[in-house]
Design an enzyme around this catalytic site. Structure first.
Site, PDB file in Angstrom:
ATOM      1  N   HIS A  50       0.808  -1.237   0.000  1.00 52.51           N
ATOM      2  CA  HIS A  50       0.000   0.000   0.000  1.00 52.51           C
ATOM      3  C   HIS A  50       0.841   1.289   0.000  1.00 52.51           C
ATOM      4  O   HIS A  50       0.973   1.910  -1.033  1.00 52.51           O
ATOM      5  CB  HIS A  50      -1.023   0.038   1.151  1.00 52.51           C
ATOM      6  N   ASP A  70      -5.356  -7.982  -3.550  1.00 57.03           N
ATOM      7  CA  ASP A  70      -5.698  -7.759  -2.143  1.00 57.03           C
ATOM      8  C   ASP A  70      -7.040  -8.363  -1.709  1.00 57.03           C
ATOM      9  O   ASP A  70      -7.137  -9.553  -1.474  1.00 57.03           O
ATOM     10  CB  ASP A  70      -5.619  -6.253  -1.844  1.00 57.03           C
TER      11      ASP A  70
HETATM   12 ZN   LIG Z   1      -3.849  -6.858   2.348  1.00 57.63          ZN
END
Ligand SMILES: [Zn+2]
Length: 434
Positions: A269, A320
């Site tokens: 991220h 994800d």
């Molecule tokens: Zn994750």
């Protein structure tokens, strides 16, 4: 080692462009033996197809596929990452081993349909309902084999329920127990894993779930064993606030401070990361994995420092939460997020100043580097992991070698994916079987 197949598509992605006349020799161990204008006639002539290295998805939580289509109503007003997490915890609380297996298999199959041949499965959901037995670790490895996808099992270390807080509720099924128990389980998994299709890595969940000392110790042992090291970093402002309150430093600062080098690290991220912290982390060797569709779905934000991450050439992409599984869309939204935020075009560019080849590089070789898996390029010695696309598909009509990269990145969906090949084994995409 003898050659088992010679593959030739109309067009083959050689790293910067599509070329014709490229033949790929695949040996019986599932590795590429050579590629180029080979004299041997193809055993597998893929007429009307283009061939690329299979996509590498560096960050997945396969079981979250079970939330598909859910959590999209907001009777109490606006939702957030944290309200979504409550829904995820409810899913966790209700899943047994067979449910976890079903969702993992579903996600991995859908990844293959999307042209993904390697998944970095960031696996933190370890235990069955009845205790601390790590039963789901075996299940996730089995589901990957059953689906036929290459997996880097990023075994997650999860010890606290927030900075300095004990685990509670559903989180108890994530419990790493102790550093000793964690490495004991890694030894066990190492004995189970089939090295031709499964590798391991180490993944402290986040600075919320593991303290700086634990992260330091985990990294030292991961380095000694040659494992990659993945961790969630600065997806949400709250994580930064908590770290500042307890440690007086932001998570990425802590990571760069406590580790001797960040060469094995992929920070997942970095949506909220400060450019100064990020520069220092990247200079120490670190990479970043972003997940544009999930970050969009969860309302995380657009990573302001993305051009910096890209300039390190250590950027990769992950699906994800698996709210949508499409590497073509992840590629597209990596660039589109930046276009929308900066009101300019051509943010993620490669050496020839074009966008699509740079995006393809991130989705293939970039991911392979982050997982330390020899794939992601059509090159002797790497795994024979490929994806083919149907040049006759309506969305690609009129495209030639020059426009195909851009058409894939900006004008195509999973339905152009014809087949995948993992270690020399071919699989027809289900969108072609209907
Ligand atoms: Zn994750």
């Amino acid at each position: 080692v003898s050659v088992k197949q010679i593959v030739e598509a109309d067009l083959t992605w050689t790293g910067l462009r599509f070329e014709s006349g490229v033949r790929i020799a695949v040996n019986e161990r599932g590795r590429i033996a050579g590629a180029g204008p080979l004299a041997t006639e193809p055993t597998r002539r893929l007429t009307g197809m283009a061939l690329l290295p299979g996509f590498v998805n560096v960050h997945s939580h396969a079981f979250q596929r079970g939330l598909r289509g859910q959590g999209e109503s907001f009777p109490a007003g606006k939702g957030s990452f944290w309200t979504w997490r409550e829904a995820m915890y409810r899913l966790v609380a209700g899943l047994d081993e067979s449910g976890f297996h079903r969702l993992s298999l579903q996600a991995f199959g859908e990844m293959l349909d999307a042209g993904i041949t390697t998944v970095g499965e960031f696996h933190y959901f370890h235990h069955s309902k009845n205790g601390t037995d790590f039963a789901l670790d075996d299940v996730v490895l089995d589901a990957a084999v059953e689906a036929g996808i290459r997996i880097a099992l990023l075994q997650s270390y999860y010890a606290t329920g927030g900075v300095g807080r004990p685990l509670e509720g559903a989180q108890r099924r994530f419990d790493a127990v102790s550093l000793d128990a964690f490495w004991k389980q890694m030894d066990r998994l190492d004995g189970l894993a089939d090295p031709t299709i499964q590798t391991l890595g180490v993944a402290p969940h986040s600075i919320r779930a593991a303290g700086p000392e634990e992260i330091e110790l985990l990294y030292a042992e991961a380095s000694r064993r040659g494992y990659v090291f993945h961790i969630h970093v600065e997806e949400q402002p709250k994580e930064i606030d908590e770290a500042l309150a307890v440690y007086g430093r932001r998570p990425l600062e802590i990571l760069t401070d406590v580790l001797p080098t960040t060469e094995r690290v992929t920070a997942i991220h970095c949506t909220q990361s400060d450019p100064r912290d990020l520069s220092r982390y990247l200079e120490a060797g670190g990479g970043v994995g972003t997940c544009p569709l999930t970050e969009g779905n969860l309302g995380d934000g657009i990573p302001g420092a993305l051009p910096l991450m890209h300039s390190s050439r250590r950027l990769s992409l992950g699906s994800d939460s698996n709210a949508r599984i499409s590497m073509l869309e992840e590629m597209r939204w990596l660039e589109y997020g930046q276009r929308l935020a900066t009101k300019s075009r051509g943010v993620i560019t490669g050496p020839d100043a074009t966008v699509a080849p740079a995006l393809l590089e991130i989705a293939t070789a970039g991911g392979a580097a982050a997982l330390n898996v020899p794939a992601g390029r059509i090159e002797a010695g790497r795994w024979a992991d490929f994806v083919t696309v149907d040049l006759a598909h309506p969305s690609l009509a009129g495209c030639g070698a020059g426009t195909l990269p851009g058409a894939l990145a900006f004008g195509a969906g999973n339905d152009v994916i014809a087949e995948t090949c993992v270690g020399g084994r071919w699989r027809v995409s289900r969108s072609r079987l209907r």
